[in-house]
Every structure is written in C-alpha cells, then in structure tokens.
Enzyme design. Sequence first.
Site, PDB file in Angstrom:
ATOM      1  N   CYS A 111       0.826  -1.205   0.000  1.00 13.06           N
ATOM      2  CA  CYS A 111       0.000   0.000   0.000  1.00 13.06           C
ATOM      3  C   CYS A 111       0.863   1.258   0.000  1.00 13.06           C
ATOM      4  O   CYS A 111       0.617   2.193  -0.764  1.00 13.06           O
ATOM      5  CB  CYS A 111      -0.922  -0.015   1.212  1.00 13.06           C
ATOM      6  SG  CYS A 111      -2.111   1.338   1.260  1.00 13.06           S
ATOM      7  N   CYS A 209      -5.613  -4.242   7.746  1.00 15.42           N
ATOM      8  CA  CYS A 209      -6.824  -3.415   7.794  1.00 15.42           C
ATOM      9  C   CYS A 209      -8.025  -4.049   7.124  1.00 15.42           C
ATOM     10  O   CYS A 209      -9.163  -3.790   7.515  1.00 15.42           O
ATOM     11  CB  CYS A 209      -6.541  -2.036   7.207  1.00 15.42           C
ATOM     12  SG  CYS A 209      -6.239  -2.009   5.425  1.00 15.42           S
TER      13      CYS A 209
END
Length: 374
Positions: A111, A209
């Site tokens: 990410c 997440c």
Amino acid sequence: MSFNNTVAVAMSGGVDSSTVAAMLREEGYDLIGLTLQLWNQRRLAGKDGMPEPVQGRCCSIDDVYDARRVAETLGIPYYLVNEQERFESDVVRPFVSEYLHGRTPIPCSLCNNHLKFDQLLLRARQFGADRIATGHYARNEYDPARGRWILKRPADRSKDQTWFLFGLTQEQLSRTLFPLGGYTKPEVREIAATHKLALAAKPDSQEICFIPNGDYKRFIDAYLDEQGESIPDSAGELVSTTGEVLGRHAGIHNFTVGQRKGLGVTAPNPLYVLQIDPASHRVTVGSDTELATETFRARDCNWISIADLTGERRAQVKIRHRHEPAWATVRPVRGADGTAEAEITFDEPQRAVTPGQSAVFYDEDEVIGGGWIV
C-alpha cells in the site's frame, strides 16, 4: 526547495495521526485532513464464514468518524477520499496472488509503495498543499553533502515503521513530514491528552486493515468466491530435506516459511516449513535449526541513502517487522531474467527468511534501501 504553509494530514482516526494534526496546527501550519477510504468492511461479511466488521477496528467507519471529529475539534477542513478501486487492484489482488504462489506478502508495504503516498500527495496538491504529514514513526532529513533525502529510524525503536517505508522515493520523502519521529508512544499519548483529544487512550490496531481477525485463508476463500473464482489446485507433497515424503497437503497457500502449526504431519520433534516450491507444489519441512538461512536475494530494490548499489557493502538487514537488523554483506547481482537484484549474506544465519517479505538495509539509523525477498 520551498513549500507553501499548507500541509495535508493523513488522518486514520487513530491517536498518532490525530496528534500529528494537533502538533502541526499548534506550530502554525494551515492544515487539511485527508482520509483514504480503502476498503468496505462489510463487503465480505458473512461470506464463507467471514465475520461481521468489528467496531473500532482499523479503517472502519468508526475510524472515519473519529478522524472527522478530531478535524472538527481542531477546526480544519476534512475530506474522505474513495480509493477502494485502486486499493483492490494494487494491494488486495497482489496480496491474494502472492499467497496462491507460495509467498507471504506485506500489504502495508504494498500500500505504501503503490498507493498511499502517491494518492495522498496527489490529493494534497488538488487541495493546495505542497506536503503531507503522516503518523508513521520514522524520521527524514535532507543531506546536502549527498544531495539526497534520508529516511531514518525513530526515537521509539519499538514503534519503528521504516521497514514498511523502504519504497519511498526521493520526491515522496521531500514532501512528507513525520512529526512523531522524535517521540515515544507514551509521549505521543501525553501530547494527545494535552490537546484534549478524546481518543488519546484509543488502542493501536495490530491487524491487516482489510482482514478481520487476521484470518487470511478465510479472506482469500471469500474474496475469490465473490469474484467467481476458485483457489487453484496446488495440493502436493510434504517432504523432508532428504526428499522423504511425509504426507500430503491441500494447497501451498496454507503455508508460510517458519510455520509450525497445521502441517498435518507428526514427528518426534517439532517440524517447521522450510521452503515452498510453487512449481511442484512441494512443501519442505524440517527442524528449527534447518530454518536458518545465510544467503538470499532481494528484487525490485529501492535505494534511499544511495543512488544505486554499485558494489559490495556492509549493512544491517531486517527481514521482518519484529526482526532485529543483523549484520550482512550486500552486493549487486543479476537475476535469472537479467534484472538487478541484491544478494545478502548474513554474518550469522537468520531464522525464517521468507519469500514475499521485505529485506531492508540499514546503516545504523539510516535506511540504505530495501527490496522484496525472492
């Protein structure tokens, strides 16, 4: 290089990014709060046994609410930016693919490298900010002698996040503020309390997440089912280091190097996954001592404190988040396809060098660079 006074703060709804916003506001910056909406937490709920979203977990709607509330408290404009489509293509799909090919990915690094910093800087410019600020525990500074921006480990080594940031470019480092780099976590909570932030005592998130409870196997099943796909057949043999067949397994995505539990075979002494061969689907197991590796390679290296690795050099090398960097010799080599790689040879063999994870090279506090373990 000169910048304007406007900074976009990446606000996750946690105590760290909220404290960053409070600190910078006190220092006189004009702030904009940005939250990247990366994943719909309810998307796979109930599918293939996936649990319902847990209230208050990382990247949840509760975190968005907390971030917005902090922005309102501080009197700064706040924007929620939808990046779900790109997050799926740049992080979720590669994450699933890596496991299906017998590797163990790091979604946070994927990410950071491919989405978060690029999009934060893009959105910041759209809102008139030259720079961004994040709640990462890291430090950066410009070294005029080398003409390079340097990434450094933070004061609080227990919270060091530089291992996840090895892919940052010079442009990204030049436009990013890491205000927490000189503080410990307890000090950050004290600062948050001083600014009367309601979430000063909010617990840290410790999980990926987009994966509830860290159950990546169930997530892969549910995600592929949603996509109308199935897990490719990668069943194969469990073998010893001598080639003896000890049993069979249901698929290489169920294993990671260093794994002990769930192997499906019994032995007089504990067995660990030593190697996963995606071509033959063979999983090699052995003793804890056989898990140690002296030499390995890393690909797609990004160099920070140096322009390129042109010769052999000494470095402290970190191969997982909680691994203490170990001394090694790093030298440039060519991979089978002719691309540049780094070959790392530890002074003392290290446990569980895992393909798909990152190897980050340090010179004391400085990050020299890093790459992906092959």
